[in-house]
Design an enzyme around this catalytic site. Structure first.
Site, short mmCIF file in Angstrom:
data_model
loop_
_atom_site.label_atom_id
_atom_site.label_comp_id
_atom_site.label_asym_id
_atom_site.label_seq_id
_atom_site.Cartn_x
_atom_site.Cartn_y
_atom_site.Cartn_z
CG HIS A 181 -1.82 1.23 1.25
ND1 HIS A 181 -3.07 1.24 0.63
CD2 HIS A 181 -1.64 2.46 1.78
CE1 HIS A 181 -3.62 2.43 0.80
NE2 HIS A 181 -2.77 3.18 1.49
CB CYS A 182 1.98 3.46 -2.58
SG CYS A 182 3.03 4.91 -2.84
CB VAL A 183 1.07 6.72 2.31
CG1 VAL A 183 0.80 5.63 3.33
CG2 VAL A 183 2.57 7.04 2.26
CG ASN A 186 -5.39 7.78 -0.54
OD1 ASN A 186 -5.25 7.09 0.46
ND2 ASN A 186 -6.50 8.43 -0.80
CG ASN A 187 -5.15 2.58 -5.24
OD1 ASN A 187 -5.74 1.75 -4.54
ND2 ASN A 187 -5.35 2.67 -6.55
#
Length: 349
Positions: A181-183, A186-187
């Site tokens: 999950h990549c902040v 945001n996905n």
């Protein structure tokens, strides 16, 4: 030279932190967790309850729930860099005729490309496992019986977990071929948007490299035109000294403080993202996700033993590393990244 000494210490500390983060990332027992637990125990008795609750809420909101804050921070930092480049570096380059208009337009072209892939990373569904897709997705990849086992259900979604899937606690959904999950986007990064994420990383590195080279070239031309290479100065003891590299760097800091700071930030971002991009390119070439890479450390088989084929869902025999069970060769792996198999396609051995 006190300023340069402090700056050198700052760079050394930042690089040390980067090394420690890369070394201990994905490990439950690390110096970071130990230090955080110790600091929490020491500070907690002296911290008001409302402040503790507020801190926990902030951490939970930022890192355990979907939030657009890092997307806005990404755009803000990018806007600040391009504002400085456009307002000062672009003008100085044109004034000194150090770079052509074509080369100066490269960062803006790469910015448009990066923004396109950034948008696709945010908006594209990473491969959410739904009730209607779960049964067909179980045949997309075979189970390797080391990291992924047939018949295992997600405790949250209550669905049979396809091979190479994982439940994301931040998005609260199971993602097929889950990577992480990549902040910043945001996905989640999964089967359907890994290609966009790789192209996004490459375009960001290219943008940072282009800005860094043009800015460094502008500063080099400024030094050559000022005649600093053959200049000298009088030190605190009254002796004449030639202007060496440290003197020139300090002069640039005093003459172009914002440009030099921007260049340092861009170089730092480039090296940080270049290493991260190389890691993900390596994973793409061997057909492995970062989730699988972290889990497989210490789980590699010592001998190649083919998995039983009783139910038709068992994975292929691992190679000598015991980790790249899903590799289909260089071209096959790249084809799978950029043309991911659909839910109806079954991967053969």
């Amino acid at each position: 030279m006190d300023f340069l000494t402090l700056f050198g210490i700052y760079v050394a500390v930042v690089l040390t932190c980067m090394f420690l983060v890369c070394k201990y990332s994905g490990q439950q027992h690390s110096p970071f967790n130990t230090l955080l637990s110790y600091v929490t125990k020491v500070v907690a008795p002296f911290t008001p309850q409302w402040l503790q609750r507020f801190s926990h809420w902030i951490v939970h909101r930022l890192f355990h729930q979907r939030s657009s804050l890092f997307v806005y921070l990404h755009v803000l930092l990018e806007g600040a860099v391009f504002a400085e480049f456009s307002l000062e570096v672009f003008g100085f380059c044109r004034e000194m005729d150090s770079s052509s208009l074509t080369s100066l337009s490269v960062p803006y072209i790469l910015l448009a490309v990066k923004t396109f892939f950034f948008y696709l990373c945010i908006r594209t569904d990473p491969g959410t496992v739904t009730e209607t897709k779960a049964s067909s997705l179980t045949h997309t990849y075979p189970y390797d019986r080391r990291l992924f086992h047939p018949g295992v259900s997600c405790e949250t979604c209550q669905l049979i977990k396809p091979a190479r899937s994982k439940h994301c606690r931040v998005c609260n959904r199971c993602v097929h071929r889950f990577d992480h999950h990549c902040v910043w986007v945001n996905n989640c990064v999964g089967a359907r948007n890994t290609r966009y994420f790789l192209l996004y990383l490459l375009s960001v590195c290219g943008t940072a490299l282009a800005i860094g080279l043009l800015t460094a070239d502008m500063l080099l031309h400024a030094v050559l035109r000022s005649g600093l290479l053959g200049a000298s100065y009088v030190d605190e003891r009254g002796q004449q000294q030639p202007a060496g590299p440290l003197f020139i760097v300090q002069h640039l800091f005093l003459t172009f403080p914002r440009i030099v700071f921007m260049l340092g930030f861009v170089v730092f971002v480039f090296f940080l993202l270049a290493g991260y991009t190389m890691f993900h390119c390596f994973l793409a070439l061997v057909n492995q996700t970062s989730n699988e890479w972290f889990k497989s450390r210490g789980l590699a088989c010592r001998r190649c033993r083919p998995a039983p084929q009783a139910d038709g869902l068992c994975g292929p025999a691992p190679d000598r590393s015991g980790r790249y069970c899903y590799s289909r060769g260089l071209l096959g792996n790249l084809r799978e990244i950029f043309f991911p198999p659909s839910a109806s396609q079954k991967k053969g051995n």
